[in-house]
Structures are given as C-alpha cells and as structure tokens.
Design an enzyme around this catalytic site. Structure first.
Site, PDB file in Angstrom:
ATOM      1  N   ASP A 177       0.823  -1.224   0.000  1.00 35.79           N
ATOM      2  CA  ASP A 177       0.000   0.000   0.000  1.00 35.79           C
ATOM      3  C   ASP A 177       0.846   1.258   0.000  1.00 35.79           C
ATOM      4  O   ASP A 177       0.632   2.172  -0.798  1.00 35.79           O
ATOM      5  CB  ASP A 177      -0.913   0.040   1.237  1.00 35.79           C
ATOM      6  CG  ASP A 177      -2.015  -1.010   1.177  1.00 35.79           C
ATOM      7  OD1 ASP A 177      -2.366  -1.436   0.067  1.00 35.79           O
ATOM      8  OD2 ASP A 177      -2.509  -1.389   2.252  1.00 35.79           O
TER       9      ASP A 177
ATOM     10  N   ARG B 224       0.613   4.019  17.242  1.00 36.35           N
ATOM     11  CA  ARG B 224       0.175   5.010  16.247  1.00 36.35           C
ATOM     12  C   ARG B 224       0.416   6.461  16.651  1.00 36.35           C
ATOM     13  O   ARG B 224       0.950   7.241  15.861  1.00 36.35           O
ATOM     14  CB  ARG B 224      -1.289   4.784  15.856  1.00 36.35           C
ATOM     15  CG  ARG B 224      -1.569   3.435  15.200  1.00 36.35           C
ATOM     16  CD  ARG B 224      -0.532   3.045  14.196  1.00 36.35           C
ATOM     17  NE  ARG B 224      -0.929   1.883  13.405  1.00 36.35           N
ATOM     18  CZ  ARG B 224      -0.064   1.123  12.729  1.00 36.35           C
ATOM     19  NH1 ARG B 224       1.236   1.422  12.755  1.00 36.35           N
ATOM     20  NH2 ARG B 224      -0.472   0.104  12.030  1.00 36.35           N
TER      21      ARG B 224
ATOM     22  N   ASP C 250      -6.717   2.465  12.776  1.00 39.69           N
ATOM     23  CA  ASP C 250      -5.429   3.145  12.687  1.00 39.69           C
ATOM     24  C   ASP C 250      -5.525   4.518  12.012  1.00 39.69           C
ATOM     25  O   ASP C 250      -4.831   5.457  12.388  1.00 39.69           O
ATOM     26  CB  ASP C 250      -4.410   2.254  11.964  1.00 39.69           C
ATOM     27  CG  ASP C 250      -3.959   1.096  12.844  1.00 39.69           C
ATOM     28  OD1 ASP C 250      -3.968   1.272  14.082  1.00 39.69           O
ATOM     29  OD2 ASP C 250      -3.609   0.031  12.313  1.00 39.69           O
TER      30      ASP C 250
ATOM     31  N   SER D 235      -3.443  -9.874   6.922  1.00 44.30           N
ATOM     32  CA  SER D 235      -2.901  -8.551   7.198  1.00 44.30           C
ATOM     33  C   SER D 235      -2.236  -8.622   8.568  1.00 44.30           C
ATOM     34  O   SER D 235      -2.868  -8.976   9.561  1.00 44.30           O
ATOM     35  CB  SER D 235      -4.041  -7.528   7.202  1.00 44.30           C
ATOM     36  OG  SER D 235      -3.591  -6.347   7.813  1.00 44.30           O
TER      37      SER D 235
HETATM   38  N1  ARG Z   1      -7.281  -4.494  15.553  1.00 50.10           N
HETATM   39  C1  ARG Z   1      -6.070  -3.945  16.046  1.00 50.10           C
HETATM   40  C2  ARG Z   1      -6.209  -2.489  16.358  1.00 50.10           C
HETATM   41  O1  ARG Z   1      -7.073  -1.850  15.842  1.00 50.10           O
HETATM   42  C3  ARG Z   1      -4.882  -4.234  15.157  1.00 50.10           C
HETATM   43  C4  ARG Z   1      -4.873  -3.619  13.802  1.00 50.10           C
HETATM   44  C5  ARG Z   1      -3.582  -3.917  13.124  1.00 50.10           C
HETATM   45  N2  ARG Z   1      -3.554  -3.779  11.729  1.00 50.10           N
HETATM   46  C6  ARG Z   1      -3.293  -4.797  10.874  1.00 50.10           C
HETATM   47  N3  ARG Z   1      -3.075  -4.484   9.628  1.00 50.10           N
HETATM   48  N4  ARG Z   1      -3.272  -6.035  11.202  1.00 50.10           N
HETATM   49  O2  ARG Z   1      -5.454  -1.967  17.115  1.00 50.10           O
END
Ligand code: ARG
Length: 390
Positions: free
Chosen positions: A14, A93, A122, A174
């Site tokens: 991405d 983040r 995120d 992912s």
């Molecule tokens: N669900 C988790 C959160 O919102 C992890 C997200 C992580 N992203 C990923 N591409 N796996 O904090």
C-alpha cells in the site's frame, strides 16, 4: 518546486504504491519509517522508497520511546481493550504520528499521509494525532481515496509504474508487528468459526510444539515497571524482547477475539503478545499484594477507560494525561518480585514478595501467632446488617 508531503511508509504494498500515487498528484514525497521493533529490513525498504521516487526516506528508531512512554504506562494502568487486547498496534500510532509531525515541520511539508484503509482504527489514531499536533497540515489517506480497490489492481498499478514490490497477488493475512505484539487479521480468519492454523503463528510456538518442560522465571518491578528477569537487570527494550522469546517458546500470549472497532465493525483478531501476557500477570500479582482494596477497585475502573482512550486514538488528550498521573501515584509501592511458571500456554503466578507488602500473616493465619480478635467480628456484622434488618 513541488509541495512536500510526509508519508508514513512501511515498505509494504500500500505505502509503496502510495509514494507513486502522491507523486502523480504533484507532491514531493518524504517517507518516514518508524522502527518500533517490527524487525523488518528497513535498509532494503528505504532503497525501494528512493527507487520509486521518494526524495528522502527517514528511518526513526522509536523502540525505547515506545516501551518507556507508551507500553509501560499502559502496563502500569492494566489496560486491555475489551478485556483482552493489549493495544500493541494502537499504542504505536500516536508515537509514529507525532514523529511524523516533527519531520513535517523540519521539512516544511504542507501535507501528511498514511496508508490506512477507511475501515480500521489506525486511520483515526494517526489523524487525530495530526490534528492535535499540527492542525494546519493537510491530511491525505491515499488508500481511502484511490481507485485501486483490490490487491490485484494495486499490483497491476505497481507493474505499470515500475514500482519494485516484494508482494505477490496472494496474501494470506494482514499482519502488524511491533515489539509489544503482533496482530493477524483477514483472509481465512474472517470466518469467526475458522480455527487459526499454523500459518497464523508468527513467533509463538503452537501448543503442540511448545516446550514440554515448565520454566520458572522471576520478574522484578520498581514502581510498577519491570526492571529485571531472574535477578539480572535489563534495559526496557531488551527486557521485553527477552520475555517475548521466553514466552513464545512456551506458547504463551495468544489471543483470539472478536473485537469492536471504533467505526462500528466487529472484526476477528488473532494476537501474539508473550512478554505482555507475562508482565500483565506479574504486575497484577504484585498489585494484589501491595495496593489496598479501594485503590485496586478504582484503578480497574480507570484502566478500562484508559484502554478505550488508547483504542479510540485519544492518546494526546488531557484525560489520558490525568489518568497517567493518578496511576503513577498508585505505583509508588508496586516494587518487588513475582515468580511465574510458564508451561504450555499458561502463565501461572507461583509467588510474590515486596518490601511494601500489605499482607499480614499474623492477621490471616489460622495457625500459631494469630492476633486477630475474633470476638470483634460479631459487633462488626451486627452493624453491617443493621440498615437492612426488619
Ligand atoms: N485491531 C487492532 C487495532 O485496531 C490491530 C490492527 C492492526 N492492523 C493490521 N493491519 N493487522 O489496534
């Protein structure tokens, strides 16, 4: 001269495509790669960014700041989103976003970008931090805007534009990695009934292959922060890395949950967080020994609220800071040692001690040396029940 934009770049598909896409929108792209302990090859990713056309690729080592200023405060608070998720991705983040803002200011950029989709948490965490720290920067989220709606179309775009990528059209999951945890989602896991198979195990040993010998470890805390393992002192990053290795070999730290995202979607998540599971168990055990009942109860209530603040992207807010100050006060006596046994996915607390222990054997004992005056209990109970008596 083209206007500058700072892009949160991971080296993945991405954000590699995003470099080119932003260039076509007329931007000079400065990439920022955060090292939060994901163990990826930042050198080759940096090379690829420059090859695609980024004017710069800055790599920031944020590991120590991550553990000291984000991970350990969450540990001290006892924060677990919906009782299970240690917030590994969520905590990283605001840290990454704040570092990006500093780069944007230094580079005199007019805009800032990230590679998150419009369905996740995120994007919120990045953008809230951008808005708080640099309200005048324009925010662009290419993945939310572009016409490349499938992975295949992104790969075709990459081929057309000579973008070097490592990915193939098939992607199983992912995955987000940092030193506090790994999240795995998507692919076959989108079926909540599907049992995660061995290909979802990144570092943790599946229980079938976990060590068949139990291991005892001792973790030492000072003011709520872990400082030593088996009596040997470690820096914060090394301590977490070491516990990740030990825990993973025992199959410790897997979580499989249905989680409520901020945008209202339920999603199935699989996490790996061995060090975190060990440290939460140890820290809680020590608090049981040294904190009084009312502080423990009040703290539990705050920890739930704190987990929501972190999950919802509200790190840089007055409430989060105020809770941190309260929590630090509660941690003044959370010092001591906890012995744990690790075995086949279990973290079992076996013992705890502290110079500030509130445990009084002379009061608790049913054996010799009892100082508790049992006759007082009758009057206590009579008054306790008085308002409810007929
Ligand atoms: N669900 C988790 C959160 O919102 C992890 C997200 C992580 N992203 C990923 N591409 N796996 O904090």
């Amino acid at each position: 001269m083209a206007k500058k934009i700072v892009l949160a770049y991971s080296g993945g598909l991405d954000t590699s495509v995003a470099i080119k896409w932003l260039m076509e929108k007329g931007y000079e792209v400065v990439c920022f790669m955060a090292d939060v302990g994901q163990g990826a090859d930042t050198k080759s990713a940096k090379k690829r960014a420059l090859k695609i056309g980024a004017s710069k690729c800055i790599v920031g080592d944020l590991k120590k700041k991550f553990v000291d200023e984000y991970v350990f405060p969450a540990l001290k608070t006892g924060a677990l989103y919906q009782g299970k998720y240690n917030l590994a991705t969520a905590l990283s983040r605001p840290l990454i976003a704040e570092a990006m803002v500093a780069v944007a200011k230094k580079e005199k950029a007019v805009a800032i970008a990230h590679g998150c989709t419009g369905k996740g948490n995120d994007q919120v965490r990045f953008e809230v931090t951008f808005h708080v720290k640099a309200p005048s920067l324009k925010v662009i989220a290419p993945v939310r805007e572009w016409e490349l709606t499938t992975r295949e179309s992104e790969i075709d775009y990459a081929a057309e534009h000579n973008i070097p990528i490592e990915q193939t059209k098939k992607k199983l999951y992912s995955i987000d990695v940092n030193l506090w945890g790994i999240s795995v989602e998507g692919g076959k896991l989108e079926d909540p009934c599907f049992e995660p198979q061995s290909d979802t195990f990144i570092n943790i040993k599946p229980l079938e292959n976990a060590s068949s010998k139990a291991q005892h470890i001792t973790v030492t805390f000072k003011n709520g922060i872990p400082v030593a393992i088996d009596g040997k002192k470690y820096g914060s990053v090394e301590l977490v890395n070491r516990l990740n290795l030990i825990g993973a070999s025992h199959g410790v730290g897997r979580v499989d949950m249905i989680e409520d995202r901020l945008v209202g979607i339920k999603s199935r998540e699989v996490y790996e967080a061995p060090a975190s599971e060990i440290l939460y168990a140890a820290h809680t055990a020590l608090e049981e020994l040294v904190l009084d009942r009312e502080v423990r109860k009040y703290k539990n209530f705050l920890s739930e609220r704190y987990s929501e603040l972190v999950y919802y992207g509200l790190w840089f807010t007055p409430l989060r800071e105020a809770i941190d100050a309260f929590i630090d006060k509660t941690q003044e006596k959370v010092s001591g040692e906890v012995v744990l046994k690790l075995y086949k996915g279990n973290v079992i607390v076996c013992g705890r001690k502290s110079p500030y222990s509130k445990y009084k054997k002379a009061l608790a004992t049913y054996g010799e040396g009892d100082v508790f005056d049992q006759k007082l209990a009758k009057g206590f109970i009579d008054l306790w029940a008085m308002p409810y008596r007929a």
